[in-house]
Design an enzyme around this catalytic site. Sequence first.
Site, PDB file in Angstrom:
ATOM      1  N   ARG A  19       0.830  -1.212   0.000  1.00  0.00           N
ATOM      2  CA  ARG A  19       0.000   0.000   0.000  1.00  0.00           C
ATOM      3  C   ARG A  19       0.862   1.259   0.000  1.00  0.00           C
ATOM      4  O   ARG A  19       0.576   2.218  -0.709  1.00  0.00           O
ATOM      5  CB  ARG A  19      -0.964  -0.005   1.190  1.00  0.00           C
ATOM      6  CG  ARG A  19      -2.035  -1.087   1.055  1.00  0.00           C
ATOM      7  CD  ARG A  19      -2.959  -1.151   2.244  1.00  0.00           C
ATOM      8  NE  ARG A  19      -2.194  -1.498   3.445  1.00  0.00           N
ATOM      9  CZ  ARG A  19      -2.628  -1.327   4.673  1.00  0.00           C
ATOM     10  NH1 ARG A  19      -3.819  -0.807   4.895  1.00  0.00           N
ATOM     11  NH2 ARG A  19      -1.892  -1.683   5.693  1.00  0.00           N
ATOM     12  N   ASN A  37      -6.101  -3.531   1.820  1.00  0.00           N
ATOM     13  CA  ASN A  37      -5.949  -4.958   2.066  1.00  0.00           C
ATOM     14  C   ASN A  37      -7.336  -5.564   2.262  1.00  0.00           C
ATOM     15  O   ASN A  37      -8.193  -4.960   2.910  1.00  0.00           O
ATOM     16  CB  ASN A  37      -5.119  -5.222   3.328  1.00  0.00           C
ATOM     17  CG  ASN A  37      -3.655  -4.926   3.135  1.00  0.00           C
ATOM     18  OD1 ASN A  37      -3.151  -4.879   2.016  1.00  0.00           O
ATOM     19  ND2 ASN A  37      -2.945  -4.732   4.232  1.00  0.00           N
TER      20      ASN A  37
END
Length: 91
Positions: A19, A37
Site C-alpha cells: 500500500r 488490504n
Amino acid sequence: MPVRAHLWLSGRVQGVAFRYYAAVKAKEFKVSGYIRNLDDGRVEIVVQGDPKAVDDMIKWCRKGPPYAIVKDVVLVYEEPDPKLATFQVKG
C-alpha cells in the site's frame, strides 16, 4: 478522457508495504484511486487517470514492491468517477 481500472492482486501482497509503495507510485504517475488490504489476503486497487498513467500503474502492480510476489491479477475496467480526485490508502 480518463480511464478507471479495478484490480485484485493475490500472492504475497500483504505485509510487504504494498500500500505504501502503491501510494508513492500513484503520486509519481499522477493517478487517483485507492488501495486496501482485503480479509482474504488479497489487495484491492482502483486506479483512475490518463490512460498511459493507468497502464503504467497496472504494469507496476503486476510486479509490486520489493518482497512482494504477485501471483494473480484480476483486472476490470469501469466507468471513471469524476469525484475520485486523490489516491488514498485505506485500512
